[in-house]
Design a protein around this motif. Sequence first.
Motif, PDB file in Angstrom:
ATOM      1  N   ARG A  13      -8.468  44.986 -33.090  1.00 29.57           N
ATOM      2  CA  ARG A  13      -8.978  45.886 -32.055  1.00 29.57           C
ATOM      3  C   ARG A  13     -10.121  45.258 -31.283  1.00 29.57           C
ATOM      4  O   ARG A  13     -10.226  45.424 -30.073  1.00 29.57           O
ATOM      5  N   SER A  14     -10.994  44.530 -31.983  1.00 31.06           N
ATOM      6  CA  SER A  14     -12.131  43.891 -31.304  1.00 31.06           C
ATOM      7  C   SER A  14     -11.645  42.804 -30.350  1.00 31.06           C
ATOM      8  O   SER A  14     -12.194  42.630 -29.260  1.00 31.06           O
ATOM      9  N   ASP A  15     -10.605  42.060 -30.749  1.00 26.21           N
ATOM     10  CA  ASP A  15     -10.046  41.039 -29.870  1.00 26.21           C
ATOM     11  C   ASP A  15      -9.458  41.666 -28.616  1.00 26.21           C
ATOM     12  O   ASP A  15      -9.619  41.155 -27.512  1.00 26.21           O
ATOM     13  N   ILE A  75      -9.858  42.758 -22.744  1.00 24.25           N
ATOM     14  CA  ILE A  75      -9.934  43.706 -21.632  1.00 24.25           C
ATOM     15  C   ILE A  75     -11.216  43.479 -20.837  1.00 24.25           C
ATOM     16  O   ILE A  75     -11.212  43.424 -19.597  1.00 24.25           O
ATOM     17  N   LEU A  76     -12.345  43.340 -21.531  1.00 20.87           N
ATOM     18  CA  LEU A  76     -13.630  43.114 -20.864  1.00 20.87           C
ATOM     19  C   LEU A  76     -13.631  41.804 -20.080  1.00 20.87           C
ATOM     20  O   LEU A  76     -14.110  41.748 -18.944  1.00 20.87           O
ATOM     21  N   ASP A  77     -13.089  40.747 -20.684  1.00 18.93           N
ATOM     22  CA  ASP A  77     -13.054  39.442 -20.022  1.00 18.93           C
ATOM     23  C   ASP A  77     -12.210  39.488 -18.747  1.00 18.93           C
ATOM     24  O   ASP A  77     -12.599  38.947 -17.707  1.00 18.93           O
ATOM     25  N   ALA A  78     -11.056  40.132 -18.840  1.00 19.06           N
ATOM     26  CA  ALA A  78     -10.177  40.241 -17.674  1.00 19.06           C
ATOM     27  C   ALA A  78     -10.817  41.106 -16.601  1.00 19.06           C
ATOM     28  O   ALA A  78     -10.793  40.771 -15.404  1.00 19.06           O
ATOM     29  N   ALA A  79     -11.415  42.209 -17.014  1.00 18.25           N
ATOM     30  CA  ALA A  79     -11.999  43.154 -16.064  1.00 18.25           C
ATOM     31  C   ALA A  79     -13.167  42.522 -15.306  1.00 18.25           C
ATOM     32  O   ALA A  79     -13.278  42.685 -14.084  1.00 18.25           O
ATOM     33  N   GLU A  80     -14.044  41.806 -15.996  1.00 14.74           N
ATOM     34  CA  GLU A  80     -15.218  41.256 -15.314  1.00 14.74           C
ATOM     35  C   GLU A  80     -14.825  40.232 -14.255  1.00 14.74           C
ATOM     36  O   GLU A  80     -15.416  40.186 -13.171  1.00 14.74           O
ATOM     37  N   LYS A  81     -13.834  39.417 -14.549  1.00 16.45           N
ATOM     38  CA  LYS A  81     -13.380  38.425 -13.571  1.00 16.45           C
ATOM     39  C   LYS A  81     -12.801  39.105 -12.336  1.00 16.45           C
ATOM     40  O   LYS A  81     -13.110  38.740 -11.195  1.00 16.45           O
ATOM     41  N   LEU A  82     -11.958  40.099 -12.561  1.00 15.73           N
ATOM     42  CA  LEU A  82     -11.317  40.797 -11.447  1.00 15.73           C
ATOM     43  C   LEU A  82     -12.324  41.615 -10.651  1.00 15.73           C
ATOM     44  O   LEU A  82     -12.277  41.653  -9.419  1.00 15.73           O
ATOM     45  N   ASN A  91      -1.580  46.998 -22.981  1.00 14.72           N
ATOM     46  CA  ASN A  91      -1.044  48.169 -22.297  1.00 14.72           C
ATOM     47  C   ASN A  91      -2.169  49.120 -21.903  1.00 14.72           C
ATOM     48  O   ASN A  91      -3.300  48.991 -22.360  1.00 14.72           O
ATOM     49  N   LEU A  92      -1.829  50.063 -21.034  1.00 14.26           N
ATOM     50  CA  LEU A  92      -2.831  50.996 -20.517  1.00 14.26           C
ATOM     51  C   LEU A  92      -3.443  51.827 -21.633  1.00 14.26           C
ATOM     52  O   LEU A  92      -4.628  52.183 -21.572  1.00 14.26           O
ATOM     53  N   ALA A  93      -2.667  52.115 -22.642  1.00 11.43           N
ATOM     54  CA  ALA A  93      -3.175  52.911 -23.760  1.00 11.43           C
ATOM     55  C   ALA A  93      -4.354  52.216 -24.440  1.00 11.43           C
ATOM     56  O   ALA A  93      -5.269  52.882 -24.937  1.00 11.43           O
ATOM     57  N   SER A  94      -4.356  50.890 -24.435  1.00 10.91           N
ATOM     58  CA  SER A  94      -5.454  50.140 -25.065  1.00 10.91           C
ATOM     59  C   SER A  94      -6.754  50.339 -24.294  1.00 10.91           C
ATOM     60  O   SER A  94      -7.827  50.482 -24.884  1.00 10.91           O
ATOM     61  N   VAL A  95      -6.655  50.362 -22.970  1.00 15.03           N
ATOM     62  CA  VAL A  95      -7.839  50.597 -22.149  1.00 15.03           C
ATOM     63  C   VAL A  95      -8.369  51.998 -22.387  1.00 15.03           C
ATOM     64  O   VAL A  95      -9.582  52.204 -22.571  1.00 15.03           O
ATOM     65  N   ASN A  96      -7.480  52.953 -22.394  1.00 21.72           N
ATOM     66  CA  ASN A  96      -7.891  54.343 -22.628  1.00 21.72           C
ATOM     67  C   ASN A  96      -8.501  54.510 -24.010  1.00 21.72           C
ATOM     68  O   ASN A  96      -9.470  55.258 -24.189  1.00 21.72           O
ATOM     69  N   TYR A  97      -7.954  53.823 -24.991  1.00 26.16           N
ATOM     70  CA  TYR A  97      -8.452  53.931 -26.366  1.00 26.16           C
ATOM     71  C   TYR A  97      -9.863  53.369 -26.482  1.00 26.16           C
ATOM     72  O   TYR A  97     -10.743  53.994 -27.090  1.00 26.16           O
ATOM     73  N   HIS A  98     -10.089  52.201 -25.922  1.00 24.83           N
ATOM     74  CA  HIS A  98     -11.380  51.525 -26.083  1.00 24.83           C
ATOM     75  C   HIS A  98     -12.460  52.028 -25.126  1.00 24.83           C
ATOM     76  O   HIS A  98     -13.651  52.004 -25.466  1.00 24.83           O
ATOM     77  N   PHE A  99     -12.052  52.485 -23.934  1.00 20.94           N
ATOM     78  CA  PHE A  99     -13.054  52.822 -22.919  1.00 20.94           C
ATOM     79  C   PHE A  99     -12.929  54.235 -22.349  1.00 20.94           C
ATOM     80  O   PHE A  99     -13.906  54.772 -21.851  1.00 20.94           O
ATOM     81  N   GLY A 100     -11.767  54.786 -22.387  1.00 17.76           N
ATOM     82  CA  GLY A 100     -11.599  56.164 -21.945  1.00 17.76           C
ATOM     83  C   GLY A 100     -11.323  56.327 -20.470  1.00 17.76           C
ATOM     84  O   GLY A 100     -10.553  57.186 -20.062  1.00 17.76           O
ATOM     85  N   SER A 101     -11.962  55.501 -19.621  1.00 18.27           N
ATOM     86  CA  SER A 101     -11.778  55.621 -18.183  1.00 18.27           C
ATOM     87  C   SER A 101     -12.208  54.319 -17.518  1.00 18.27           C
ATOM     88  O   SER A 101     -12.863  53.466 -18.121  1.00 18.27           O
ATOM     89  N   LYS A 102     -11.859  54.186 -16.241  1.00 20.80           N
ATOM     90  CA  LYS A 102     -12.245  52.999 -15.484  1.00 20.80           C
ATOM     91  C   LYS A 102     -13.758  52.941 -15.317  1.00 20.80           C
ATOM     92  O   LYS A 102     -14.365  51.863 -15.395  1.00 20.80           O
ATOM     93  N   LYS A 103     -14.407  54.083 -15.106  1.00 17.52           N
ATOM     94  CA  LYS A 103     -15.857  54.109 -14.968  1.00 17.52           C
ATOM     95  C   LYS A 103     -16.536  53.580 -16.226  1.00 17.52           C
ATOM     96  O   LYS A 103     -17.492  52.802 -16.158  1.00 17.52           O
ATOM     97  N   GLU A 104     -16.049  54.012 -17.378  1.00 13.23           N
ATOM     98  CA  GLU A 104     -16.641  53.545 -18.638  1.00 13.23           C
ATOM     99  C   GLU A 104     -16.399  52.051 -18.836  1.00 13.23           C
ATOM    100  O   GLU A 104     -17.254  51.348 -19.397  1.00 13.23           O
ATOM    101  N   LEU A 105     -15.256  51.558 -18.370  1.00 10.75           N
ATOM    102  CA  LEU A 105     -14.978  50.126 -18.462  1.00 10.75           C
ATOM    103  C   LEU A 105     -15.942  49.343 -17.578  1.00 10.75           C
ATOM    104  O   LEU A 105     -16.471  48.304 -17.990  1.00 10.75           O
ATOM    105  N   ILE A 106     -16.188  49.826 -16.373  1.00  5.96           N
ATOM    106  CA  ILE A 106     -17.144  49.173 -15.468  1.00  5.96           C
ATOM    107  C   ILE A 106     -18.519  49.095 -16.119  1.00  5.96           C
ATOM    108  O   ILE A 106     -19.186  48.051 -16.101  1.00  5.96           O
ATOM    109  N   ARG A 107     -18.945  50.198 -16.710  1.00  8.06           N
ATOM    110  CA  ARG A 107     -20.258  50.220 -17.358  1.00  8.06           C
ATOM    111  C   ARG A 107     -20.304  49.254 -18.537  1.00  8.06           C
ATOM    112  O   ARG A 107     -21.315  48.574 -18.752  1.00  8.06           O
ATOM    113  N   ALA A 108     -19.223  49.184 -19.302  1.00  6.99           N
ATOM    114  CA  ALA A 108     -19.177  48.285 -20.460  1.00  6.99           C
ATOM    115  C   ALA A 108     -19.252  46.829 -20.033  1.00  6.99           C
ATOM    116  O   ALA A 108     -19.876  46.005 -20.708  1.00  6.99           O
TER     117      ALA A 108
END
Length: 215
Positions: free
Chosen positions: A4-6, A11-18, A39-56
């Motif tokens: 799960r940590s990997d 997700i974080l590495d891909a998101a920050e570059k994009l 998959n999208l479910a992984s993003v929702n599981y770890h972050f819940g939303s796009k806003k939370e991913l941006i903050r992370a």
Amino acid sequence: MASRSDTKTRILDAAEKLFAERGFSETSLRLITSKAEVNLASVNYHFGSKKELIRAVLARYLDVFMPQATDELKVLRAGSDNIPLQQVFSVLVNPLLQLNRLRPEGTTLFLQLLGRGYIESQGHLRWFITTHYGEHLQYFVDAVSASAPEIPKAEMFWRLHFTLGTIVFTMASADALMEIAAADFNEQNDIEAVIRRVIPYMAAGVKASQLSADK
């Protein structure tokens, strides 16, 4: 099978570059999941939303940079009551450069991401930074204000935002600027050199004599 940590890190590495390349608004979760190969479910599981991913994505940098910057400023201010403004800005260089140890090209990525947050309509991100790192931000503002006590608070608000805009624009075009300097002036610069070059300009801008609005 990746842990799960990997998965979260991918997700974080891909998101920050994009986010840095395309901006927050133009980067979809589908694009992020494709680059991260999840998959999208992984993003929702770890972050819940796009806003939370941006903050992370920003928090990975801010959690390191903010405390280090405050520590550097505290050491500086403990040694003197009258500190030149250029010196206040200069102590932020090492904490910024330390971000290269956190991630490849971390310094540039962080400043580009920060710029995206201010340029785009990302009010939630400004709220996040103010809420979670407000103490560090206030300490920096206090340090700048102590070095330029003649500048009224309202005017300082504007000048610090102009300063942020200067560093964000500079870092967003840093590669092009370094190429031009090399081609036209035979100068060899790196990110540290660019940052140190812009500091006297920012310090002079903050300290500039105030003009009345009707002039």
